[in-house]
Design a protein around this motif. Structure first.
Motif: not given
Length: 456
Positions: A414-440
């Motif tokens: 459907f769209a271009d990408g390299n598969g890094i964005g979401l894994s990078l986002t999770k690392k950043i959230v965990l680095l800030h002692k946060g939590k990320i969840t997904i519903v889809s």
């Protein structure tokens, strides 16, 4: 010095110290008992001679002959009898007179009633003796040859036993420590054979619950992490190579085709535009890799400061919309802000902007209407963010791997990408002692929820 040797020496030292303490207690107890027993013997001998002299009226010559005859075979007690005026009434052997009584000695004995003391190795007892209303002073002295002999034998035997015990304990400790450290040696030999080529090897812990098994299990856990890290590194390098090779190959092909034959301006523009798009892909991949590296730093090496989440969201929104003018991004505040600490956190502004931009871009990219909405709320402890879109959604099979680096799901067409964005986002959230969840849900939309600790 090896631990085995240290334990053996320590075990020997402690055991020998205990044995030495017991030997010393026994020796000094025996010495004290010998002394008191011999004083008792001297006292009885003094009283016996005094009774024979005063009550039985045995003459002095007879008593002296008994002393001389006994002295040939045993260490006879030397007895002397004085009156309180220091007048000698009887002496077993004046020529020997080992005690050498003095006026002061007689007065002391009369005053105290009884005294005990040493003269060299001889023990002496002095006591007050009463007969027919008068007081007399009796002294008795002797050398306890038999007692000293037994004491010396005890000392000699104790030292011999102690020496033999040291040898035995050291040998036993050496054998014992060898047995105890046998699993450690086996582990050492096994570990020496483990390298990057056979990280699958593991230590045999035999499912015991002792400390050695715990050490083995801990080391096996470390090997598991190392093996996973090596595998991840191999996959990482392989994925990067693939991601870089594809656009580079396309650029080279386009440019070679443009050079090989004459074309009109429109064809050249098309080739240049295609090469430019591929170059932008490489730049985006490089930037994503740099951001991923920054998010993987030690938290102590990343600069944190107090930042407002709404300001970072606005910056991320402008950044994404500047690069993609057809993207529609809205921010909705679900509560009035009374205190800026409610939406402020301690974080890194650059990394958080990267994370929010990734979520905005991801929501717009996979939505037919190119729209993503961010909802901002808070409670007493956290800032709550929701990034919602009405896009194509994510299948249940892909949800488990959506945060894996370089993973592309079923929607990659459907769209271009390299598969890094979401894994990078999770690392950043965990680095800030946060939590990320997904519903889809497929063909319905996706919601990413972030919980970040605020300053309240």
């Amino acid at each position: 010095m090896k631990i085995r040797t240290q334990i053996t020496l320590l075990f020997t030292l402690i055991t020998v110290s205990i044995l030495l303490l017991f030997a010393a207690i026994i020796y000094f107890s025996a010495k004290e008992n010998r002394e008191q027993e011999f004083y008792t013997v001297l006292k009885k001998e003094a009283e016996t001679k005094a009774n024979l002299f005063f009550k039985a009226q045995v003459d002095s010559r007879t008593l002296q002959n008994i002393y001389k005859n006994n002295r040939i075979t045993i260490n006879e007690v030397e007895v002397a009898i004085y009156n309180t005026s220091f007048q000698l009434l009887y002496h077993d052997a004046v020529s020997i007179d080992f005690v050498k009584e003095t006026k002061e000695m007689i007065n002391t004995i009369e005053k105290k009633g009884e005294t005990q003391f040493y003269q060299k190795d001889w023990q002496v007892v002095g006591l007050r003796y009463s007969f027919e209303g008068k007081n007399y002073i009796v002294t008795a002295a002797a050398y306890d040859e038999y007692g000293y002999s037994k004491l010396n034998n005890l000392l000699r035997n104790s030292l011999l036993v102690l020496f033999l015990s040291i040898l035995f304990i050291f040998m036993a400790g050496w054998i014992f420590s060898k047995k105890v450290f046998k699993p450690v040696k086996e582990m050492t030999d096994k570990v020496n054979n483990i390298s990057a080529t056979n990280l699958y090897s593991r230590l045999n812990t035999k499912n015991n619950k002792d400390e050695i098994s715990e050490l083995g299990n801990t080391f096996n856990g470390m090997l598991d992490r190392l093996e996973n890290s090596f595998d991840a590194q191999k996959n990482f390098v392989s994925n990067i190579s693939h991601e870089l090779r594809t656009p580079l190959s396309a650029i080279i092909s386009e440019l070679e085709l443009a050079i090989d034959k004459e074309q009109d301006n429109e064809a050249y523009k098309k080739a240049i535009k295609s090469s430019l798009n591929d170059a932008k892909k490489i730049v985006r991949l490089s930037n994503s890799l740099l951001d991923l590296a920054k998010a993987s730093y030690d938290p102590s090496e990343i600069a944190f400061k107090v930042i407002r989440i709404d300001e970072v969201l606005l910056d991320a929104k402008h950044q994404v919309q500047q690069a993609n003018t057809d993207y529609k991004i809205d921010l909705h505040f679900e509560h009035d802000i009374d205190n800026e600490n409610q939406i402020s956190i301690n974080g890194n502004e650059y990394l958080l902007k990267v994370a929010f931009a990734n979520l905005f871009e991801n929501g717009c990219k996979f939505s037919r209407d190119k729209e993503c909405i961010a909802y901002i709320s808070f409670d007493n402890n956290e800032v709550l963010l929701q990034f919602k879109d009405k896009g194509i959604g994510i299948s249940a099979n892909d949800l488990h791997n959506i945060f894996t680096p370089f993973y592309r799901g079923e929607n990659k067409q459907f769209a271009d990408g390299n598969g890094i964005g979401l894994s990078l986002t999770k690392k950043i959230v965990l680095l800030h002692k946060g939590k990320i969840t997904i519903v889809s849900k497929p063909n319905t939309g996706t919601t990413f929820s972030l919980d970040l600790p605020n300053l309240l």
